[in-house]
Design an enzyme around this catalytic site. Structure first.
Site, PDB file in Angstrom:
ATOM      1  N   GLU A 363      96.480 -16.419  17.084  1.00 49.85           N
ATOM      2  CA  GLU A 363      96.738 -15.221  17.923  1.00 49.85           C
ATOM      3  C   GLU A 363      97.884 -15.483  18.904  1.00 49.85           C
ATOM      4  OE1 GLU A 363      93.747 -12.530  18.917  1.00 49.85           O
ATOM      5  OE2 GLU A 363      92.472 -13.099  17.220  1.00 49.85           O
TER       6      GLU A 363
HETATM    7  N1  CAA Z   1     102.498  -4.034  23.217  1.00 50.22           N
HETATM    8  C1  CAA Z   1     103.250  -3.078  22.629  1.00 50.22           C
HETATM    9  N2  CAA Z   1     104.440  -3.320  22.042  1.00 50.22           N
HETATM   10  C2  CAA Z   1     104.881  -4.597  22.042  1.00 50.22           C
HETATM   11  C3  CAA Z   1     104.158  -5.658  22.641  1.00 50.22           C
HETATM   12  C4  CAA Z   1     102.904  -5.321  23.235  1.00 50.22           C
HETATM   13  N3  CAA Z   1     102.125  -6.252  23.799  1.00 50.22           N
HETATM   14  N4  CAA Z   1     104.846  -6.789  22.477  1.00 50.22           N
HETATM   15  C5  CAA Z   1     105.974  -6.486  21.820  1.00 50.22           C
HETATM   16  N5  CAA Z   1     105.989  -5.160  21.562  1.00 50.22           N
HETATM   17  C6  CAA Z   1     107.023  -4.375  20.888  1.00 50.22           C
HETATM   18  C7  CAA Z   1     108.337  -4.419  21.663  1.00 50.22           C
HETATM   19  O1  CAA Z   1     108.348  -3.441  22.680  1.00 50.22           O
HETATM   20  C8  CAA Z   1     109.344  -4.154  20.578  1.00 50.22           C
HETATM   21  O2  CAA Z   1     109.413  -2.781  20.278  1.00 50.22           O
HETATM   22  P1  CAA Z   1     110.715  -1.873  20.730  1.00 50.22           P
HETATM   23  O3  CAA Z   1     111.897  -2.501  20.059  1.00 50.22           O
HETATM   24  O4  CAA Z   1     110.363  -0.524  20.243  1.00 50.22           O
HETATM   25  O5  CAA Z   1     110.768  -1.995  22.224  1.00 50.22           O
HETATM   26  C9  CAA Z   1     108.725  -4.825  19.364  1.00 50.22           C
HETATM   27  O6  CAA Z   1     107.345  -4.976  19.641  1.00 50.22           O
HETATM   28  C10 CAA Z   1     109.331  -6.182  19.075  1.00 50.22           C
HETATM   29  O7  CAA Z   1     109.181  -6.951  20.247  1.00 50.22           O
HETATM   30  P2  CAA Z   1     110.172  -8.113  20.624  1.00 50.22           P
HETATM   31  O8  CAA Z   1     111.564  -7.643  20.576  1.00 50.22           O
HETATM   32  O9  CAA Z   1     109.661  -8.702  21.888  1.00 50.22           O
HETATM   33  O10 CAA Z   1     109.940  -9.085  19.365  1.00 50.22           O
HETATM   34  P3  CAA Z   1     110.171 -10.620  19.171  1.00 50.22           P
HETATM   35  O11 CAA Z   1     110.667 -10.822  17.790  1.00 50.22           O
HETATM   36  O12 CAA Z   1     110.962 -11.195  20.296  1.00 50.22           O
HETATM   37  O13 CAA Z   1     108.665 -11.223  19.167  1.00 50.22           O
HETATM   38  C11 CAA Z   1     106.547 -11.876  19.994  1.00 50.22           C
HETATM   39  C12 CAA Z   1     107.714 -10.929  20.094  1.00 50.22           C
HETATM   40  C13 CAA Z   1     105.715 -11.623  21.239  1.00 50.22           C
HETATM   41  C14 CAA Z   1     106.974 -13.324  19.964  1.00 50.22           C
HETATM   42  C15 CAA Z   1     105.720 -11.520  18.731  1.00 50.22           C
HETATM   43  O14 CAA Z   1     106.465 -11.757  17.554  1.00 50.22           O
HETATM   44  C16 CAA Z   1     104.419 -12.293  18.637  1.00 50.22           C
HETATM   45  O15 CAA Z   1     103.442 -11.912  19.279  1.00 50.22           O
HETATM   46  N6  CAA Z   1     104.348 -13.387  17.830  1.00 50.22           N
HETATM   47  C17 CAA Z   1     103.096 -14.099  17.621  1.00 50.22           C
HETATM   48  C18 CAA Z   1     102.346 -13.525  16.459  1.00 50.22           C
HETATM   49  C19 CAA Z   1     100.876 -13.670  16.590  1.00 50.22           C
HETATM   50  O16 CAA Z   1     100.306 -13.657  17.667  1.00 50.22           O
HETATM   51  N7  CAA Z   1     100.197 -13.748  15.452  1.00 50.22           N
HETATM   52  C20 CAA Z   1      98.785 -13.763  15.429  1.00 50.22           C
HETATM   53  C21 CAA Z   1      98.282 -13.406  14.063  1.00 50.22           C
HETATM   54  S1  CAA Z   1      96.600 -12.864  14.065  1.00 50.22           S
HETATM   55  C22 CAA Z   1      95.684 -14.228  14.286  1.00 50.22           C
HETATM   56  O17 CAA Z   1      96.185 -15.282  14.538  1.00 50.22           O
HETATM   57  C23 CAA Z   1      94.179 -14.006  14.201  1.00 50.22           C
HETATM   58  C24 CAA Z   1      93.401 -15.237  14.284  1.00 50.22           C
HETATM   59  O18 CAA Z   1      93.902 -16.320  14.225  1.00 50.22           O
HETATM   60  C25 CAA Z   1      91.982 -15.222  14.403  1.00 50.22           C
HETATM   61  P1  FAD Z   2     105.379 -21.373  13.509  1.00 46.53           P
HETATM   62  O1  FAD Z   2     105.681 -20.003  13.940  1.00 46.53           O
HETATM   63  O2  FAD Z   2     106.159 -21.949  12.389  1.00 46.53           O
HETATM   64  O3  FAD Z   2     105.494 -22.343  14.772  1.00 46.53           O
HETATM   65  C1  FAD Z   2     105.652 -23.769  14.661  1.00 46.53           C
HETATM   66  C2  FAD Z   2     105.859 -24.300  16.085  1.00 46.53           C
HETATM   67  O4  FAD Z   2     107.082 -23.775  16.620  1.00 46.53           O
HETATM   68  C3  FAD Z   2     104.765 -23.882  17.056  1.00 46.53           C
HETATM   69  O5  FAD Z   2     104.510 -24.920  17.979  1.00 46.53           O
HETATM   70  C4  FAD Z   2     105.363 -22.691  17.763  1.00 46.53           C
HETATM   71  O6  FAD Z   2     104.804 -22.465  19.052  1.00 46.53           O
HETATM   72  C5  FAD Z   2     106.820 -23.112  17.856  1.00 46.53           C
HETATM   73  N1  FAD Z   2     107.725 -21.968  17.997  1.00 46.53           N
HETATM   74  C6  FAD Z   2     107.985 -20.997  17.083  1.00 46.53           C
HETATM   75  N2  FAD Z   2     108.844 -20.103  17.600  1.00 46.53           N
HETATM   76  C7  FAD Z   2     109.115 -20.495  18.869  1.00 46.53           C
HETATM   77  C8  FAD Z   2     109.939 -19.975  19.919  1.00 46.53           C
HETATM   78  N3  FAD Z   2     110.621 -18.853  19.786  1.00 46.53           N
HETATM   79  N4  FAD Z   2     109.969 -20.668  21.085  1.00 46.53           N
HETATM   80  C9  FAD Z   2     109.258 -21.801  21.244  1.00 46.53           C
HETATM   81  N5  FAD Z   2     108.466 -22.343  20.289  1.00 46.53           N
HETATM   82  C10 FAD Z   2     108.404 -21.700  19.128  1.00 46.53           C
HETATM   83  N6  FAD Z   2      97.109 -14.976  11.186  1.00 46.53           N
HETATM   84  C11 FAD Z   2      96.742 -13.708  10.868  1.00 46.53           C
HETATM   85  O7  FAD Z   2      97.580 -12.832  10.730  1.00 46.53           O
HETATM   86  N7  FAD Z   2      95.426 -13.390  10.731  1.00 46.53           N
HETATM   87  C12 FAD Z   2      94.446 -14.311  10.871  1.00 46.53           C
HETATM   88  O8  FAD Z   2      93.270 -13.973  10.739  1.00 46.53           O
HETATM   89  C13 FAD Z   2      94.802 -15.652  11.185  1.00 46.53           C
HETATM   90  N8  FAD Z   2      93.854 -16.624  11.299  1.00 46.53           N
HETATM   91  C14 FAD Z   2      94.244 -17.924  11.428  1.00 46.53           C
HETATM   92  C15 FAD Z   2      93.292 -18.946  11.344  1.00 46.53           C
HETATM   93  C16 FAD Z   2      93.706 -20.275  11.367  1.00 46.53           C
HETATM   94  C17 FAD Z   2      92.666 -21.351  11.245  1.00 46.53           C
HETATM   95  C18 FAD Z   2      95.064 -20.603  11.523  1.00 46.53           C
HETATM   96  C19 FAD Z   2      95.536 -22.034  11.523  1.00 46.53           C
HETATM   97  C20 FAD Z   2      95.991 -19.595  11.656  1.00 46.53           C
HETATM   98  C21 FAD Z   2      95.609 -18.259  11.598  1.00 46.53           C
HETATM   99  N9  FAD Z   2      96.551 -17.236  11.616  1.00 46.53           N
HETATM  100  C22 FAD Z   2      96.185 -15.955  11.341  1.00 46.53           C
HETATM  101  C23 FAD Z   2      97.964 -17.551  11.742  1.00 46.53           C
HETATM  102  C24 FAD Z   2      98.390 -17.910  13.158  1.00 46.53           C
HETATM  103  O9  FAD Z   2      98.418 -16.775  13.960  1.00 46.53           O
HETATM  104  C25 FAD Z   2      99.744 -18.612  13.065  1.00 46.53           C
HETATM  105  O10 FAD Z   2      99.505 -19.893  12.508  1.00 46.53           O
HETATM  106  C26 FAD Z   2     100.426 -18.725  14.403  1.00 46.53           C
HETATM  107  O11 FAD Z   2     100.806 -17.456  14.882  1.00 46.53           O
HETATM  108  C27 FAD Z   2     101.655 -19.657  14.348  1.00 46.53           C
HETATM  109  O12 FAD Z   2     102.488 -19.351  13.274  1.00 46.53           O
HETATM  110  P2  FAD Z   2     102.995 -20.526  12.271  1.00 46.53           P
HETATM  111  O13 FAD Z   2     101.776 -21.249  11.819  1.00 46.53           O
HETATM  112  O14 FAD Z   2     103.855 -19.922  11.250  1.00 46.53           O
HETATM  113  O15 FAD Z   2     103.811 -21.497  13.184  1.00 46.53           O
END
Ligand code: CAA
Ligand code: FAD
Length: 380
Positions: A363
Site C-alpha cells: 500500500e
Molecule cells: N487522492 C486523489 N487523487 C490523487 C491522490 C489522492 N490521494 N494522489 C494522487 N492523486 C492524483 C493526482 O492529483 C494526479 O491527478 P491530476 O493529474 O488530475 O491532478 C494523479 O493522481 C497522479 O498523481 P501524481 O502526479 O502525484 O502521480 P505520481 O506518478 O507522481 O505518483 C504516487 C503518485 C503517490 C507515488 C502514486 O503513484 C502511488 O501512490 N504509488 C504507490 C502505489 C501503491 O500504493 N500501491 C499499492 C497497491 S495496493 C496494495 O499494496 C494492497 C496490499 O498490499 C494489501
Molecule cells: P518498486 O516500486 O520497484 O520499488 C523498489 C524500491 O524503490 C522501494 O524501496 C521503493 O520505495 C523505491 N522507490 C521506487 N520509486 C521511488 C521514488 N520515486 N523515490 C524513492 N524511492 C523509490 N499490490 C496490489 O495492487 N494489490 C495487492 O493486493 C497487493 N498485495 C501485496 C502483498 C504483498 C505480500 C506484497 C509484497 C505486495 C503487494 N502488493 C499489492 C504490491 C505492493 O503494493 C508493491 O510491492 C509496492 O507498492 C512496491 O512496488 P514494487 O514492489 O514494484 O517496488
C-alpha cells in the site's frame, strides 16, 4: 483530540481481541508454516462482521466508524497479520471503493456479499513494471462499445486465489496517461482470467498472494467504477484510506510483539533476577511502549480525520510511515528480549518480525509515504 473510546468501540476492540485469542492464536504457527488459511476462519470473521465493518447496514455491513475498524485491526494483527490483511483489503480497498464510487446495481450485486464475508475481494493495481510507479499501467482495457477487453498481468495480489471479485486497474486511453485509466470489476471464472502461482513469502504467509493473468477477458461496461478515466483517482483515493488500515495492522504487530516481550521479561531470569530488572531490557520496553503509543495516536488521528470527513491523505500516510517503522523496530527488539527463544517459532516474535516487514512495503512503500507527506506539506 480526545481519543476516549465509546462503549461500542470498547466492545468491538474486546470482540476482536477475544476472536484473535480463541480462534486465530491456536493455529497461527501452523498456518504460517503451511501458508494456508482455512475457509472456516474466513467465514467466522464474516459472521462476526469483521469483513464489512464500515459498510452501511443496508448493504450487509456493520455500519461502524473507522476508529472501530482500526481498533479491530490492531487486535487481530497482534496475533495474525495474515488474517488482518484479508480484513484490511476487503474492508478498506474493496468494500470502501465499491460503496463510495460504485453504482447502485454494482453495490447490490457485489457489495452485499462482500460486506457479509460471503465472498472476498481483491484490489489489483500493482504490475511487474508498475509498483510504486503506479501510473505506468501496462494492463489494457480496450473499449469495445458495451464491454472492455482486458489484457495484462497483475502482481502481488492479496486474496489472489481466495477472492471472487477483483477490482482491476487498467489503461484504456494510452494517450491520456493516468487520466485514461479505468477501474473494472472482474469476476473469478470470466473467460481468459487465470490465477498465477502463489508467492512463497517471508511473512504474512497465511495470506495468499498471486499474480493474475488477463487474456482477452470480456468485461461488461456496467462493471466500470466511476466515469471513464476515473480509475487512477479511484485507486489513489481508495489507497488513502487503505493506508490507515495497514497503519493499524503495523500498530497491532508492534503491540503484539511488545506484550510478548513484556511478559517474557518478567518471567525469564538471568544473573539471579528477572531480565526486566536489567536496565538494558527495561529501557527497550520503555522505548517500545513510547513509540507504540505515539504510533497509536497517529493511527487514531487518521481514523478520526476520515470519520470527521476531513482530508486524511496526509494523516493516513504519516500513520502508515511511522507505525510500520515502529512495527519493524519493536518486533526486532522483542526477538532480542527473548534471546534464543526469540529465534524459534513457538514464541511468536520471530513471526511478528517477519510479518512486520511487509507493512513498510505494501500500500505504498515508506519512501512513497514520504513522497505523499512531503508533497502535502510543501503544497500547504
Ligand atoms: N487522492 C486523489 N487523487 C490523487 C491522490 C489522492 N490521494 N494522489 C494522487 N492523486 C492524483 C493526482 O492529483 C494526479 O491527478 P491530476 O493529474 O488530475 O491532478 C494523479 O493522481 C497522479 O498523481 P501524481 O502526479 O502525484 O502521480 P505520481 O506518478 O507522481 O505518483 C504516487 C503518485 C503517490 C507515488 C502514486 O503513484 C502511488 O501512490 N504509488 C504507490 C502505489 C501503491 O500504493 N500501491 C499499492 C497497491 S495496493 C496494495 O499494496 C494492497 C496490499 O498490499 C494489501
Ligand atoms: P518498486 O516500486 O520497484 O520499488 C523498489 C524500491 O524503490 C522501494 O524501496 C521503493 O520505495 C523505491 N522507490 C521506487 N520509486 C521511488 C521514488 N520515486 N523515490 C524513492 N524511492 C523509490 N499490490 C496490489 O495492487 N494489490 C495487492 O493486493 C497487493 N498485495 C501485496 C502483498 C504483498 C505480500 C506484497 C509484497 C505486495 C503487494 N502488493 C499489492 C504490491 C505492493 O503494493 C508493491 O510491492 C509496492 O507498492 C512496491 O512496488 P514494487 O514492489 O514494484 O517496488
Amino acid at each position: 483530540m480526545d481519543f476516549t473510546l465509546s462503549e461500542e468501540q470498547l466492545m468491538i476492540k474486546q470482540a476482536a481481541k477475544d476472536f484473535a485469542q480463541s480462534e486465530l492464536l491456536p493455529g497461527v504457527i501452523e498456518r504460517d508454516e503451511t501458508q494456508t488459511f482455512p475457509n472456516e476462519l474466513v467465514q467466522k470473521m464474516g459472521q462476526l462482521g469483521f469483513l464489512g465493518m464500515m459498510v452501511n447496514e443496508k448493504y450487509g455491513g456493520s455500519g461502524l466508524d473507522t476508529l472501530s475498524y482500526v481498533l479491530a485491526m490492531e487486535e487481530l494483527s497482534k496475533v495474525d497479520a495474515s488474517a488482518s490483511v484479508m480484513v484490511s483489503v476487503n474492508n478498506s480497498l474493496v468494500c470502501w471503493g465499491l460503496e463510495t464510487y460504485g453504482t447502485e446495481a454494482q453495490k447490490e450485486k457485489y457489495l452485499t456479499r462482500l460486506a457479509s464475508g460471503e465472498i472476498i475481494g481483491a484490489f489489483c493495481l500493482s504490475e511487474p513494471e508498475a509498483g510504486s510507479d503506479a501510473t505506468s499501467q501496462k494492463t489494457t482495457a480496450i473499449d469495445k462499445g458495451d464491454h472492455y477487453i482486458l489484457n495484462g498481468t497483475k502482481n502481488w495480489i492479496t486474496n489472489g486465489k481466495r477472492a471472487e471479485v477483483y477490482l482491476v486497474i487498467a489503461q484504456t486511453h494510452v494517450e491520456k496517461g493516468h487520466h485514461g485509466i479505468n477501474a473494472l470489476i472482474v469476476e473469478k471464472g470470466m473467460e481468459g482470467f487465470e490465477i498465477g502461482p502463489k508467492e512463497n513469502k517471508l511473512g504474512i504467509r497465511g495470506s495468499d498472494t498471486h499474480s493474475l493473468l488477463f487474456n482477452d477477458v470480456k468485461v461488461p461496461k456496467e462493471n466500470r467504477i466511476g466515469e471513464d478515466g476515473f480509475g487512477f483517482k479511484f485507486a489513489m483515493k481508495t489507497l488513502a484510506g487503505g493506508r490507515i488500515g495497514i497503519a493499524a495492522q503495523a500498530l497491532g504487530i508492534a503491540a503484539g510483539a511488545y506484550e510478548l516481550a513484556l511478559q517474557y521479561s518478567k518471567q525469564r531470569k538471568a544473573f539471579g533476577t528477572e531480565i526486566s530488572n536489567h536496565q538494558a531490557i527495561a529501557f527497550k520496553l520503555a522505548d517500545m511502549h513510547t513509540k507504540i503509543q505515539a504510533a497509536r495516536y497517529l493511527v487514531y488521528q487518521a481514523a478520526c480525520d476520515k470519520d470527521a470527513k476531513k482530508d486524511y491523505t496526509l494523516s493516513g500516510a504519516m500513520a502508515k510511515l511511522y507505525a510500520s517503522e515502529v512495527a519493524m523496530e519493536t518486533a526486532i527488539e522483542a526477538v532480542q528480549v527473548h534471546g534464543g527463544n526469540g529465534y524459534v517459532k513457538d514464541y511468536h516474535v520471530e513471526r511478528l518480525m517477519r510479518d512486520a516487514k511487509i507493512t513498510q512495503i505494501y500500500e505504498g512503500t515508506s519512501e512513497i509515504q514520504k513522497i505523499v507527506i512531503s508533497r502535502s506539506i510543501l503544497k500547504d
